[in-house]
Scaffold this active site. Structure first.
Site, PDB file in Angstrom:
ATOM      1  N   ASP A   1     -73.013 -72.793  -4.008  1.00 59.91           N
ATOM      2  CA  ASP A   1     -71.689 -72.168  -4.040  1.00 59.91           C
ATOM      3  C   ASP A   1     -71.793 -70.750  -3.497  1.00 59.91           C
ATOM      4  OD1 ASP A   1     -73.210 -71.418  -6.369  1.00 59.91           O
ATOM      5  OD2 ASP A   1     -71.386 -70.530  -7.204  1.00 59.91           O
TER       6      ASP A   1
ATOM      7  N   GLU B   1     -73.312 -70.829  -9.475  1.00 64.36           N
ATOM      8  CA  GLU B   1     -74.084 -69.614  -9.717  1.00 64.36           C
ATOM      9  C   GLU B   1     -73.225 -68.358  -9.657  1.00 64.36           C
ATOM     10  OE1 GLU B   1     -76.855 -66.230  -9.167  1.00 64.36           O
ATOM     11  OE2 GLU B   1     -75.205 -66.839  -7.841  1.00 64.36           O
TER      12      GLU B   1
END
Lengths: 476, 476
Positions: B100, B166
Site C-alpha cells: 500500500d 502499513e
C-alpha cells in the site's frame, strides 16, 4: 420627582405592546454584519431605523462609509445619524448604538427561531439582537414617541449615532466620529452609550471604566519545515521548547504578571475607590456561576471585582503552527506563534507596556541559549478608559435609576473593552456614560439571546428619565 | 566472491528494463490504504503481487484480515504470504514489505502524475510508492526471476510477508504475525525488512536499531466553558497558564530532558559502540540540509547521530483546545491538552518512563497551587529495538554491500520507529535486519517520491547477493 416623569412613565406602560412590536419588527431583520449574503439585511435594518426616526419627526441621514476594506465588492452599511430637537436652551445628548447583530442559526442550539421574537411566560423576549443592541437602540425611539403621545416636552436635544458594523470591527466608524465631532455632533454636551449589561440581574449599573488590551505574539522559528520527532528529536533546537518556556515566564498560576516593572505602572487604589466595592451587588457565587466552576483566584468579591476592573491581567490564548488537533502526531513544528494579551488599566501607557514586555521576553530568550529566531510583536492595542462618575452625566443617570428602580445603581467598570467609548471621549472631549439596559443573563453573542420585557420597558423609562435629569443638572 | 553471483548480476542488468516495467505496473495501481474509495486498488495491488509470485513458481496465499476496525463497511486488504523453495538443507529467510502507499494528488505539488512512473535524465524514477515500498518488494521478485533466467540455484528458502495497510497503522498485522510465526513462518532462520533508507545518497547502510516512542498528554481543565479574557482575566485560574508552565518543565532548549531519573535508565555508551560513529558517512552539512537550517544542538556528527539514535529525546508537539488559528482572539480556553512524546532507547522500560513522567509532572503541578484539574496520560507507547549487528544475518548483508557497492556499509540505527520490526523479533525469536534499498533523498510520504534507477537495480543485486552470503555464513 421631576414633574414631567409621571405622564411619560404612564405613556410608556400604555405603549409597551407597540414598543414590543417595534422590537419584533427589528429582530425579524437578520442584520448580520459578518455575513456577505446578509449585507442587504443590514441595509434594510438601517433603512427601518431611519424611517422610524423620520416618522417621529427627527432629521435623519444615512451616511455611507464606502466599500468594505478587504471585501471591496461590499458596501459598508450606513451610519444612521439623527437630530431630534434643536433648542439652544437645552442640553444636547449624543447617544450611540448599533443595529447589526451577531450571526445566529437555529441549529446552533437555539430553542426558538433566532429571528422571530419569542416571549415566554417569564417575560423573556428571545431573539438575536434583542439585547445587543436593538432593544437599547429602539429604547431611544420609544422615549421620543412616549413624550409625543403624552404631550410632554422633550427635555434635551437628542443626537443619534447608530452604526451597522459593530459586530465586525466597526469598520470606518472612528474616522467618521472624529470628522462629525466638529460637524453633526458638535453641539453634544455629553455622550450616552447603551451597549453593555448590568453586573447581575436585579440592579442597574452605571459603567465608568473599561480595561484596555495589548495583544502580543511571540514567534519562534528554526527548521525550514516541520520535522519528524523520531528523526530529529534531540539533534535540533525545537521552537516549541523555546516557546513554552517563554510563555511560562509571563504570568503565574495566581494571575501575577511576571513582567518586571509592569505593576509599577498601575494607579494605586485610593480610599474613595476602595469604598465603591463593598456595596456592589455581586457575590462569589455569581462569579462561580458564570465561570461554570469554582476555580476562582481571589477569596472575596471586592478583590475579584478589582482584579476584573482595575488591575491588569495576562492571558495566554494559544499557539499557532503547532499540532492542535485531537490524537497523537509526532511532529516538531518548524515555526510556532504564541499569543497572549494584557488587559491594561490606568496609568499603563501602551508604549511603556510594550517596551517592558519586549525587554523582558528578549532577556529571557537570551538565557535559553537557542539558535532559533525569536520575535515579539504587538498585534494590536486599545487603550483603557475611565470617566469621572461625579460628572453631571452620571449624576443624572443615577437619579434616573433611583427614580425608576428605587435603588442606587452599582457604579461599575468592565474588564473588557468597548473601543467606541474612548473614540467618543477623544473626538468630542465630553463625558461619556455607559448606561446598560440588559442584564447579565441576556446571552449576547450566544445562543438564546434575550431581553427581559421589564428591562426593555423599565429601561425605556430609564433612558427618558435620564434625559430629564440631564436637563435639570446644574452647569458646573 | 561467491561463484553464483556473476551470472546473477549479469542477468539483473539484462532484465533491468523489464524490472522497471514491473515497477511501472505496480505504481500505476493507486493502492492508497488511507482512502475508502481506493480500497479496491489496494486489493488489486495485492492480487497483482500474488499473481506475479505465482508466475514465478511460489506458493502464494492472500490471507484475509477481516473487517477494518471502526470502518466495518471495509474489508482489510489481505496479507500476501508466499514460500519460494522448501529445501531442508537451506536456510529460510523471511522478508517483509508493504504494497500500500501514502495518498498523492498531482495538485499537492507533484511535478509529474503521481501514479505514472516517470523517469528523468538523471535516472530518477518518480511515482508514489516507487521507494516506499513497491520498489523494495518487487526487488525480491526480481531476485527470483533473475536466478531462474540465469539458471542459478536459489540459495535459500524465501518466505514473503507483504501487507497492504502499513501506511494506515498495519491494522491486524501483529496478531497475524504472532499466529503465523508458529505456522507459515515457523521455518524462518532470520528476518529481512527493506522499508527504510540510506543515511545519505552514496553509501548503503544496515540498520540494527530503532528508538521507541512514549506519547503523553497533559490535560488541564477549569471553567465550564471558554471565557472572555476581558471579563475573567485576573479572577480565575487559567488552564493555559498552568499548562505552559508544566510543559516548560519537561525539556530545556538544549534538549536535556528534565524528568528526574529518566536519564539513569539509558544504557551507557560502550567503547565498542563509540567506535561505530566516526566512520559513518554523515556530516553536519547533511544535518543542516535536512533541517533546512543550522539550528542544530550538537557540534559534531558523532554526538548528533548519538542524539538521534541512542539517546532519548523529548518533543512538545502542540496544544489541543487552545486558540490555534491566525489572528488575535481574546479567549481563555476552558480545557487544554498539551501533547509531548519521549523517544526511548535501551534500557528504558515504558512503565518506568511513565512512572517517572507522571510523578514529576504531578509534583510540579502541586507547586502551582492552582484549582484547575490536571491529568497526565500515556496515549500510546512503542518499544525501542536493537539487534545484534554481529549476527550472521548482518554479516551476510555487509558482505553483499561490499560485493555490490565496493564499500563497507554504514551500521546505522534510526531515531524513528518501525513497529513491525519488533513484532517480527518477538514473534519469531530470530534476528531481524533492516536492509534499505532507497536513499535519503527519496521523499517517501512527500510529493515527488522517487527511487533512483541505480538504487532499484543495484538494490536488486544487493538483495540477491545477501541471500547468497546468508547461505554461506557458518552456523554459530
Amino acid at each position: 420627582m421631576a414633574p414631567q416623569l409621571e405622564p411619560f412613565f404612564k405613556q410608556v406602560d400604555e405603549l409597551s405592546g407597540s414598543f414590543i412590536e417595534r422590537l419584533r419588527a427589528a429582530v425579524a431583520i437578520p442584520s448580520i454584519s459578518a455575513s456577505d449574503e446578509h449585507r442587504k439585511d443590514v441595509f434594510k435594518m438601517g433603512a427601518f431605523l431611519a424611517s422610524e426616526l423620520e416618522r417621529l419627526g427627527a432629521e435623519v441621514h444615512q451616511r455611507p462609509l464606502g466599500k468594505q476594506p478587504g471585501k471591496e465588492h461590499l458596501d459598508l452599511p450606513p451610519v444612521v445619524i439623527a437630530r431630534y430637537g434643536n433648542d439652544k436652551n437645552k442640553r444636547t445628548i449624543l447617544v450611540y448604538g448599533h443595529y447589526d447583530v451577531q450571526p445566529a442559526l437555529k441549529e446552533d442550539g437555539w430553542a426558538t427561531e433566532p429571528f422571530e421574537l419569542t416571549i415566554d411566560e417569564k417575560g423573556r423576549m428571545f431573539g438575536r439582537g434583542s439585547t445587543d443592541d436593538k432593544g437599547p437602540v429602539l429604547g431611544w425611539l420609544n422615549v421620543i414617541e412616549a413624550h409625543q403621545k403624552a404631550g410632554v416636552e422633550f427635555p434635551v436635544n437628542l443626537l443619534c449615532c447608530f452604526e451597522g458594523m459593530e459586530e465586525y470591527g466597526s469598520e470606518g466608524l472612528d474616522d467618521f466620529i472624529h470628522a462629525e465631532s466638529k460637524k453633526f455632533f458638535k453641539d453634544a454636551d455629553a455622550v450616552c452609550i447603551s451597549d453593555n449589561y448590568w453586573l447581575g440581574t436585579e440592579k442597574p449599573c452605571l459603567t465608568y471604566g473599561l480595561r484596555g488590551c495589548n495583544y502580543y505574539s511571540i514567534t519562534v522559528s528554526g527548521p525550514g519545515q516541520d520535522l519528524h520527532s523520531g528523526v530529529f528529536g534531540g539533534s535540533a533546537h525545537e521552537p516549541m521548547t523555546d516557546l513554552v518556556t517563554l510563555l511560562s515566564k509571563l504570568v503565574d498560576s495566581q494571575g501575577n504578571i511576571q513582567v518586571p516593572g509592569l505593576m509599577d505602572l498601575v494607579a494605586p487604589v485610593t480610599e474613595v475607590e476602595a469604598q465603591l466595592y463593598p456595596g456592589i451587588s455581586y457575590s462569589m457565587d455569581d462569579l462561580h456561576e458564570s465561570l461554570g466552576s469554582t476555580t476562582s483566584i481571589h477569596p472575596t468579591k471586592e478583590r475579584t471585582l478589582m482584579a476584573r476592573w482595575r488591575y491588569p491581567s495576562l492571558s495566554v490564548h494559544g499557539i499557532e503552527g503547532a499540532f492542535s488537533a485531537p490524537g497523537a502526531k509526532t511532529v516538531i513544528p518548524a515555526k510556532v506563534i504564541g499569543k497572549f494579551s494584557i488587559r491594561t488599566v490606568p496609568n499603563m501607557e501602551s508604549e511603556d507596556v510594550t517596551r517592558l514586555v519586549k525587554d523582558y521576553i528578549n532577556s529571557e530568550a537570551a538565557k535559553l541559549n537557542t539558535k532559533n529566531t525569536i520575535d515579539v510583536s504587538l498585534l494590536h492595542d486599545g487603550k483603557w478608559w475611565v470617566a469621572s462618575p461625579k460628572h453631571w452625566n452620571f449624576t443624572a443617570a443615577g437619579k434616573a435609576v433611583k427614580q425608576v428602580f428605587g435603588v442606587e445603581p452599582d457604579m461599575t467598570r468592565e474588564g473588557g473593552s468597548i473601543p467606541v467609548t474612548l473614540t467618543f471621549e477623544q473626538a468630542t472631549g465630553k463625558n461619556v456614560l455607559l448606561l446598560p439596559m440588559g442584564s447579565s443573563t441576556d446571552a449576547a453573542h450566544s445562543i438564546n439571546e434575550k431581553l427581559d420585557k421589564s428591562n426593555y420597558i423599565q429601561g425605556t423609562k430609564l433612558l427618558g428619565a435620564y434625559l430629564h435629569y440631564v436637563a435639570e443638572e446644574p452647569i458646573v
